[in-house]
Structure formats: C-alpha cells, structure tokens
Design a protein around this motif. Sequence first.
Motif: not given
Length: 134
Positions: A73, A79, A107, A82
């Motif tokens: 991260a 994140n 995350f 992502d």
Amino acid sequence: QVQYAPHFSDLPTGPVNTPAMDSVLAVVKPRFDSPVEIVKTLAKIWVGTKLVKLARLVWWRIRMERIYPGPPASWLLGNLMDLQRAGGFTFEFFEQNHQKYGRTFRFWIGPFDLQLSTADPKAIDYIHRKMPSR
C-alpha cells in the motif's frame, strides 16, 4: 553525643534566600516575560504531542503490516488505487486478494484506516459473538 532533628518551631519561617534555592526555583518555575513566550511554549508542547501521536500511528501501521498479510500500500493513499483499478469494493477484488494472501488479508483506505477481510467462518462467528454491533 546524640544530635536530634530540630523541632519545627526552630526552623526559619521567612523566605529562604540562598543561591542554591534560587537556581532550583529557576528550573522549577519558568518565567515568561511576555504572553508571546507563553504562546510559543504552548505551541511547542502541542507540536510535540502531535509528533508523538504520529510516531505511534506509524509504528502501529508497521506492526499491522507485519501481522496481517495484504497487498502493498501507498503510505498516503493506502490501497485506494487498487480498489479503483478493481472497480471499487467488488467481489473480484476480495476473491483475488483472498487467493493471494489467504483467508484473512488487510488493506488500507488512506494512511491509517486499516480494513480486514476474512473468509474464515470461525473468525466471522467469533466477531459476531464478541461485537454484535459490527
């Protein structure tokens, strides 16, 4: 010959004016010449406490990254990139990360918002028993 401690009535009652006592008072009792010095001192204390909090948060984040596996991260965005590439909180995002990192993965949303995702039925049952509001 035995010497006894002086009685309280034998002690001096006025202010003690010795150079040693003046230096102790100078260390213990800060002297501010103006309100600006008071504000500067309070600002230094405030900045110091914020730096301590930030250091504790950074240490906590590093510790969480060691405990729970998950995708790498960014320190600022977490994140989020992502998630954006996956189209948000999609089933594919979670399925892909569970396959890669195991039944429980972490995350980040932003720098300090940790999210855990688990596919372990025992962990889910435990969480619902301990914290029904979540």
